[in-house]
Structure formats: structure tokens, C-alpha cells
Design a protein around this motif. Structure first.
Motif, PDB file in Angstrom:
ATOM      1  N   PHE A 263     -73.339  35.612 -14.269  1.00  0.00           N
ATOM      2  CA  PHE A 263     -73.286  34.969 -12.951  1.00  0.00           C
ATOM      3  C   PHE A 263     -74.663  34.754 -12.319  1.00  0.00           C
ATOM      4  O   PHE A 263     -74.766  34.162 -11.249  1.00  0.00           O
ATOM      5  N   ILE A 264     -75.715  35.253 -12.972  1.00  0.00           N
ATOM      6  CA  ILE A 264     -77.061  35.093 -12.415  1.00  0.00           C
ATOM      7  C   ILE A 264     -77.427  33.622 -12.216  1.00  0.00           C
ATOM      8  O   ILE A 264     -77.925  33.259 -11.154  1.00  0.00           O
ATOM      9  N   PRO A 265     -77.170  32.740 -13.200  1.00  0.00           N
ATOM     10  CA  PRO A 265     -77.527  31.331 -12.961  1.00  0.00           C
ATOM     11  C   PRO A 265     -76.834  30.731 -11.735  1.00  0.00           C
ATOM     12  O   PRO A 265     -77.452  29.991 -10.970  1.00  0.00           O
ATOM     13  N   LEU A 266     -75.579  31.056 -11.516  1.00  0.00           N
ATOM     14  CA  LEU A 266     -74.859  30.552 -10.348  1.00  0.00           C
ATOM     15  C   LEU A 266     -75.486  31.071  -9.058  1.00  0.00           C
ATOM     16  O   LEU A 266     -75.727  30.307  -8.120  1.00  0.00           O
ATOM     17  N   PHE A 267     -75.779  32.358  -9.024  1.00  0.00           N
ATOM     18  CA  PHE A 267     -76.393  32.952  -7.839  1.00  0.00           C
ATOM     19  C   PHE A 267     -77.772  32.341  -7.573  1.00  0.00           C
ATOM     20  O   PHE A 267     -78.089  31.958  -6.443  1.00  0.00           O
ATOM     21  N   ILE A 268     -78.589  32.227  -8.620  1.00  0.00           N
ATOM     22  CA  ILE A 268     -79.927  31.648  -8.471  1.00  0.00           C
ATOM     23  C   ILE A 268     -79.835  30.199  -8.007  1.00  0.00           C
ATOM     24  O   ILE A 268     -80.615  29.753  -7.161  1.00  0.00           O
ATOM     25  N   ASN A 269     -78.888  29.441  -8.553  1.00  0.00           N
ATOM     26  CA  ASN A 269     -78.732  28.044  -8.136  1.00  0.00           C
ATOM     27  C   ASN A 269     -78.341  27.928  -6.669  1.00  0.00           C
ATOM     28  O   ASN A 269     -78.811  27.028  -5.970  1.00  0.00           O
ATOM     29  N   MET A 270     -77.490  28.815  -6.194  1.00  0.00           N
ATOM     30  CA  MET A 270     -77.124  28.792  -4.775  1.00  0.00           C
ATOM     31  C   MET A 270     -78.350  29.101  -3.905  1.00  0.00           C
ATOM     32  O   MET A 270     -78.572  28.438  -2.896  1.00  0.00           O
ATOM     33  N   CYS A 271     -79.137  30.072  -4.321  1.00  0.00           N
ATOM     34  CA  CYS A 271     -80.354  30.403  -3.574  1.00  0.00           C
ATOM     35  C   CYS A 271     -81.375  29.266  -3.666  1.00  0.00           C
ATOM     36  O   CYS A 271     -82.061  28.964  -2.688  1.00  0.00           O
ATOM     37  N   SER A 272     -81.450  28.633  -4.825  1.00  0.00           N
ATOM     38  CA  SER A 272     -82.366  27.502  -5.001  1.00  0.00           C
ATOM     39  C   SER A 272     -81.993  26.335  -4.101  1.00  0.00           C
ATOM     40  O   SER A 272     -82.871  25.617  -3.608  1.00  0.00           O
ATOM     41  N   PHE A 273     -80.709  26.136  -3.887  1.00  0.00           N
ATOM     42  CA  PHE A 273     -80.250  25.085  -2.991  1.00  0.00           C
ATOM     43  C   PHE A 273     -80.798  25.321  -1.583  1.00  0.00           C
ATOM     44  O   PHE A 273     -81.349  24.408  -0.954  1.00  0.00           O
ATOM     45  N   VAL A 274     -80.687  26.551  -1.110  1.00  0.00           N
ATOM     46  CA  VAL A 274     -81.217  26.909   0.212  1.00  0.00           C
ATOM     47  C   VAL A 274     -82.737  26.725   0.228  1.00  0.00           C
ATOM     48  O   VAL A 274     -83.297  26.154   1.171  1.00  0.00           O
ATOM     49  N   TRP A 275     -83.413  27.155  -0.831  1.00  0.00           N
ATOM     50  CA  TRP A 275     -84.868  27.039  -0.900  1.00  0.00           C
ATOM     51  C   TRP A 275     -85.306  25.576  -0.926  1.00  0.00           C
ATOM     52  O   TRP A 275     -86.300  25.204  -0.316  1.00  0.00           O
ATOM     53  N   THR A 276     -84.567  24.733  -1.631  1.00  0.00           N
ATOM     54  CA  THR A 276     -84.903  23.312  -1.701  1.00  0.00           C
ATOM     55  C   THR A 276     -84.801  22.654  -0.331  1.00  0.00           C
ATOM     56  O   THR A 276     -85.623  21.795   0.013  1.00  0.00           O
ATOM     57  N   ILE A 277     -83.827  23.052   0.453  1.00  0.00           N
ATOM     58  CA  ILE A 277     -83.727  22.534   1.822  1.00  0.00           C
ATOM     59  C   ILE A 277     -84.972  22.927   2.612  1.00  0.00           C
ATOM     60  O   ILE A 277     -85.576  22.102   3.301  1.00  0.00           O
ATOM     61  N   TYR A 278     -85.379  24.173   2.483  1.00  0.00           N
ATOM     62  CA  TYR A 278     -86.588  24.639   3.165  1.00  0.00           C
ATOM     63  C   TYR A 278     -87.804  23.830   2.712  1.00  0.00           C
ATOM     64  O   TYR A 278     -88.604  23.357   3.531  1.00  0.00           O
ATOM     65  N   LEU A 279     -87.969  23.661   1.390  1.00  0.00           N
ATOM     66  CA  LEU A 279     -89.117  22.913   0.880  1.00  0.00           C
ATOM     67  C   LEU A 279     -89.084  21.460   1.340  1.00  0.00           C
ATOM     68  O   LEU A 279     -90.140  20.871   1.588  1.00  0.00           O
ATOM     69  N   SER A 280     -87.907  20.894   1.453  1.00  0.00           N
ATOM     70  CA  SER A 280     -87.798  19.512   1.944  1.00  0.00           C
ATOM     71  C   SER A 280     -88.328  19.395   3.366  1.00  0.00           C
ATOM     72  O   SER A 280     -89.001  18.416   3.695  1.00  0.00           O
ATOM     73  N   VAL A 281     -88.021  20.377   4.172  1.00  0.00           N
ATOM     74  CA  VAL A 281     -88.523  20.382   5.550  1.00  0.00           C
ATOM     75  C   VAL A 281     -90.052  20.486   5.539  1.00  0.00           C
ATOM     76  O   VAL A 281     -90.741  19.735   6.243  1.00  0.00           O
ATOM     77  N   ILE A 282     -90.591  21.393   4.717  1.00  0.00           N
ATOM     78  CA  ILE A 282     -92.045  21.559   4.637  1.00  0.00           C
ATOM     79  C   ILE A 282     -92.696  20.291   4.085  1.00  0.00           C
ATOM     80  O   ILE A 282     -93.711  19.812   4.610  1.00  0.00           O
ATOM     81  N   ALA A 283     -92.135  19.741   3.019  1.00  0.00           N
ATOM     82  CA  ALA A 283     -92.737  18.578   2.355  1.00  0.00           C
ATOM     83  C   ALA A 283     -92.735  17.331   3.234  1.00  0.00           C
ATOM     84  O   ALA A 283     -93.592  16.480   3.080  1.00  0.00           O
ATOM     85  N   ASN A 284     -91.790  17.239   4.146  1.00  0.00           N
ATOM     86  CA  ASN A 284     -91.667  16.031   4.963  1.00  0.00           C
ATOM     87  C   ASN A 284     -92.184  16.177   6.381  1.00  0.00           C
ATOM     88  O   ASN A 284     -92.033  15.261   7.191  1.00  0.00           O
ATOM     89  N   LYS A 285     -92.803  17.305   6.669  1.00  0.00           N
ATOM     90  CA  LYS A 285     -93.372  17.445   8.015  1.00  0.00           C
ATOM     91  C   LYS A 285     -94.624  16.582   8.110  1.00  0.00           C
ATOM     92  O   LYS A 285     -95.329  16.354   7.141  1.00  0.00           O
TER      93      LYS A 285
END
Length: 107
Positions: free
Chosen positions: A84-106
Motif C-alpha cells: 500500500f506504500i505506492p497508494l499512500f505516497i501517491n495521495m501525499c504526492s497529490f497534496v504536494w503537487t498542489i502546493y508546488l503549483s501554488v509556489i510555481a505560479n506565484k
């Protein structure tokens, strides 16, 4: 699962080694690639813009990642069953990608 071949086990030391590997190698590399693709999507990619983006925004993303990913690693490599590690990491990566999108587009 390849990381368990490189750094086997779920002990505290093994988990900390996996977290350190992610923080030092994968995090900054992925973030720089993310910034490049964000600039490409906006039509403003140049090597100069990319280097400026890295200089201005990578330190903040790195510090934020230093708070987020070690916790994710601690939970995933010590508490989550391997299958289940890949599923958990992917869920966390989704949250992280949203954060990076905010940083990248500021602006």
C-alpha cells in the motif's frame, strides 16, 4: 519497492536513511523539473527564467518539503504495508503537487 532493495528494512535507521535520500536527491530534482514544466506550460520557459525560478522558489519549497516528506516517509516506511506504500505516497504526492503549483505560479 526498489528502495527496499537499496535500503532494506523498516527500522528507524532504515526509515531515516530513506527519508534523507528523498530530501537530498529526489525532492530538489523533482522540484526543479516541476518548475521547468510549469514555465513550459505558461509559455515562458527560458533557461534564465528557470534558473531565476529555482533561485527564488526552491529554498522555500525545500524547507516546506523538509517538514512534509519526512513525516510521509516515517509513516509510509514504518506503518504502511509494503503493497500500500505506492497508494499512500501517491495521495501525499497529490497534496504536494498542489502546493508546488501554488509556489510555481506565484508572481
Amino acid at each position: 519497492e526498489w528502495i527496499f532493495k537499496v535500503l532494506p528494512g523498516t527500522s528507524l535507521i532504515s526509515t531515516l536513511q530513506k527519508a534523507a535520500l528523498g530530501q537530498v536527491i529526489f525532492g530538489p530534482s523533482f522540484t526543479c523539473v516541476f518548475f521547468a514544466t510549469s514555465l513550459m506550460q505558461s509559455g515562458s520557459f527560458t533557461l534564465g527564467n528557470w534558473l531565476t525560478k529555482i533561485k527564488n522558489d526552491l529554498p522555500q519549497a525545500f524547507i516546506s518539503g523538509a517538514g512534509f516528506w519526512p513525516l510521509v516517509d516515517l509513516v509510509s516506511y514504518s506503518l504502511i504495508p509494503i503493497k500500500f506504500i505506492p497508494l499512500f505516497i501517491n495521495m501525499c504526492s497529490f497534496v504536494w503537487t498542489i502546493y508546488l503549483s501554488v509556489i510555481a505560479n506565484k508572481k
